[in-house]
Design a protein around this motif. Sequence first.
Motif, PDB file in Angstrom:
ATOM      1  N   ALA A  28      -7.259   1.460   2.179  1.00  0.00           N
ATOM      2  CA  ALA A  28      -7.198   2.113   3.254  1.00  0.00           C
ATOM      3  C   ALA A  28      -6.263   3.443   3.324  1.00  0.00           C
ATOM      4  CB  ALA A  28      -7.634   1.350   4.370  1.00  0.00           C
ATOM      5  N   ARG A  29      -5.017   2.630   3.018  1.00  0.00           N
ATOM      6  CA  ARG A  29      -4.517   4.195   3.249  1.00  0.00           C
ATOM      7  C   ARG A  29      -3.120   3.538   2.171  1.00  0.00           C
ATOM      8  NH1 ARG A  29      -2.754   6.207   7.565  1.00  0.00           N
ATOM      9  NH2 ARG A  29      -0.732   5.498   7.691  1.00  0.00           N
ATOM     10  N   PHE A  30      -2.310   4.848   1.410  1.00  0.00           N
ATOM     11  CA  PHE A  30      -1.504   4.068   0.396  1.00  0.00           C
ATOM     12  C   PHE A  30      -0.216   3.644   0.821  1.00  0.00           C
ATOM     13  CE2 PHE A  30       2.120   6.038  -1.847  1.00  0.00           C
ATOM     14  CZ  PHE A  30       1.654   5.850  -3.604  1.00  0.00           C
ATOM     15  N   HIS A  31      -0.017   1.963  -0.082  1.00  0.00           N
ATOM     16  CA  HIS A  31       1.335   1.261  -0.112  1.00  0.00           C
ATOM     17  C   HIS A  31       1.366   1.236  -0.916  1.00  0.00           C
ATOM     18  CE1 HIS A  31      -1.986  -0.221   3.512  1.00  0.00           C
ATOM     19  NE2 HIS A  31      -0.694  -0.398   3.483  1.00  0.00           N
ATOM     20  N   ALA A  32       3.094   0.945  -0.886  1.00  0.00           N
ATOM     21  CA  ALA A  32       4.614   0.911  -1.714  1.00  0.00           C
ATOM     22  C   ALA A  32       5.765   0.269  -1.482  1.00  0.00           C
ATOM     23  CB  ALA A  32       4.992   2.358  -1.602  1.00  0.00           C
ATOM     24  N   CYS A  50       7.348  -3.663   6.864  1.00  0.00           N
ATOM     25  CA  CYS A  50       7.801  -4.723   6.894  1.00  0.00           C
ATOM     26  C   CYS A  50       8.377  -5.432   5.995  1.00  0.00           C
ATOM     27  CB  CYS A  50       6.113  -5.381   6.380  1.00  0.00           C
ATOM     28  SG  CYS A  50       4.563  -4.533   8.125  1.00  0.00           S
ATOM     29  N   ARG A  51       9.264  -6.758   6.111  1.00  0.00           N
ATOM     30  CA  ARG A  51      10.024  -7.604   4.999  1.00  0.00           C
ATOM     31  C   ARG A  51       8.977  -9.116   4.177  1.00  0.00           C
ATOM     32  NH1 ARG A  51      14.167  -5.173   4.767  1.00  0.00           N
ATOM     33  NH2 ARG A  51      15.941  -6.690   4.100  1.00  0.00           N
ATOM     34  N   LEU A  52       9.115  -8.087   2.859  1.00  0.00           N
ATOM     35  CA  LEU A  52       8.587  -9.140   2.082  1.00  0.00           C
ATOM     36  C   LEU A  52      10.072  -9.945   1.706  1.00  0.00           C
ATOM     37  CD1 LEU A  52       6.843  -6.051   0.120  1.00  0.00           C
ATOM     38  CD2 LEU A  52       5.900  -7.753   1.565  1.00  0.00           C
ATOM     39  N   ALA A  87      -2.035 -10.283  -7.494  1.00  0.00           N
ATOM     40  CA  ALA A  87      -1.604 -11.101  -6.286  1.00  0.00           C
ATOM     41  C   ALA A  87      -1.316  -9.254  -5.778  1.00  0.00           C
ATOM     42  CB  ALA A  87      -0.403 -11.567  -6.219  1.00  0.00           C
ATOM     43  N   CYS A  88      -1.311  -9.462  -4.153  1.00  0.00           N
ATOM     44  CA  CYS A  88      -1.360  -8.312  -3.198  1.00  0.00           C
ATOM     45  C   CYS A  88      -0.358  -8.789  -2.000  1.00  0.00           C
ATOM     46  CB  CYS A  88      -2.290  -6.985  -3.199  1.00  0.00           C
ATOM     47  SG  CYS A  88      -3.352  -6.772  -4.385  1.00  0.00           S
ATOM     48  N   PRO A  89       0.328  -7.957  -1.690  1.00  0.00           N
ATOM     49  CA  PRO A  89       0.776  -8.374  -0.028  1.00  0.00           C
ATOM     50  C   PRO A  89       0.110  -8.605   0.876  1.00  0.00           C
ATOM     51  CG  PRO A  89       1.874  -6.037  -0.497  1.00  0.00           C
ATOM     52  CD  PRO A  89       0.952  -6.005  -2.087  1.00  0.00           C
ATOM     53  N   LEU A  90      -0.921  -7.728   0.560  1.00  0.00           N
ATOM     54  CA  LEU A  90      -2.164  -7.797   2.154  1.00  0.00           C
ATOM     55  C   LEU A  90      -2.892  -7.327   1.325  1.00  0.00           C
ATOM     56  CD1 LEU A  90      -0.702  -4.310   3.477  1.00  0.00           C
ATOM     57  CD2 LEU A  90      -0.107  -7.340   4.761  1.00  0.00           C
ATOM     58  N   ASP A  91      -4.651  -7.865   2.053  1.00  0.00           N
ATOM     59  CA  ASP A  91      -5.494  -7.707   1.407  1.00  0.00           C
ATOM     60  C   ASP A  91      -6.015  -6.387   0.619  1.00  0.00           C
ATOM     61  OD1 ASP A  91      -7.549  -6.752   3.589  1.00  0.00           O
ATOM     62  OD2 ASP A  91      -6.164  -7.409   4.877  1.00  0.00           O
ATOM     63  N   GLN A 106      10.744  -3.974   1.300  1.00  0.00           N
ATOM     64  CA  GLN A 106       9.955  -3.348   2.114  1.00  0.00           C
ATOM     65  C   GLN A 106       8.558  -3.120   2.158  1.00  0.00           C
ATOM     66  OE1 GLN A 106      12.682  -1.227   5.126  1.00  0.00           O
ATOM     67  NE2 GLN A 106      14.541  -2.224   5.696  1.00  0.00           N
ATOM     68  N   LEU A 107       7.926  -2.917   3.122  1.00  0.00           N
ATOM     69  CA  LEU A 107       6.496  -2.265   2.554  1.00  0.00           C
ATOM     70  C   LEU A 107       6.232  -1.808   3.306  1.00  0.00           C
ATOM     71  CD1 LEU A 107       4.114  -2.638   0.408  1.00  0.00           C
ATOM     72  CD2 LEU A 107       3.506  -3.854   2.457  1.00  0.00           C
ATOM     73  N   TYR A 108       5.461   0.036   3.022  1.00  0.00           N
ATOM     74  CA  TYR A 108       5.585   0.287   3.705  1.00  0.00           C
ATOM     75  C   TYR A 108       4.298   1.654   3.071  1.00  0.00           C
ATOM     76  CZ  TYR A 108      10.436   1.321   3.698  1.00  0.00           C
ATOM     77  OH  TYR A 108      11.788   1.093   3.790  1.00  0.00           O
TER      78      TYR A 108
END
Length: 135
Positions: free
Chosen positions: A69-73, A4-6, A59-63, A78-80
């Motif tokens: 629930a899943r690992f994010h970086a 996803c584009r940030l 502050a987070c890019p998603l809730d 770009q958000l993976y």
Amino acid sequence: MSPCRLNCRHDALSAGALPDMVTVWFDGGCPLCRREIALMRRLDRRGAIRFINLETAQACPLDRATLLARFHAEEDGQLYEGAAAFAAMWRAIPLLRPLGLAARNPAVLAVLQWGYGKFLRMRPLLQRLTRNLER
């Protein structure tokens, strides 16, 4: 997952260049996650990874529930998630970079995502075991 584009930086990384900074969100309440992040911090000698504990994040890019629930970086704007997020983190650590680069191959990433899915099913059991080890 497709990235996803940030707030995007539009300069693409060359194949050999290390990313400037990778941001990783982790579950600080999970003993398994804390151990893994402690290892990644030791390996990140360049300080190229910003580790954000979701227990104290402002502050987070998603809730928060989605991030837990899943690992994010985030790498290069770009958000993976899942195995792709691990690969982004690995690319920032010279020792693990070859594995992170290999994960750019769709077939390799598919195998890693499959393994990550299996891990997620075992994660509650592994968390309980890790908690018992910490006692």
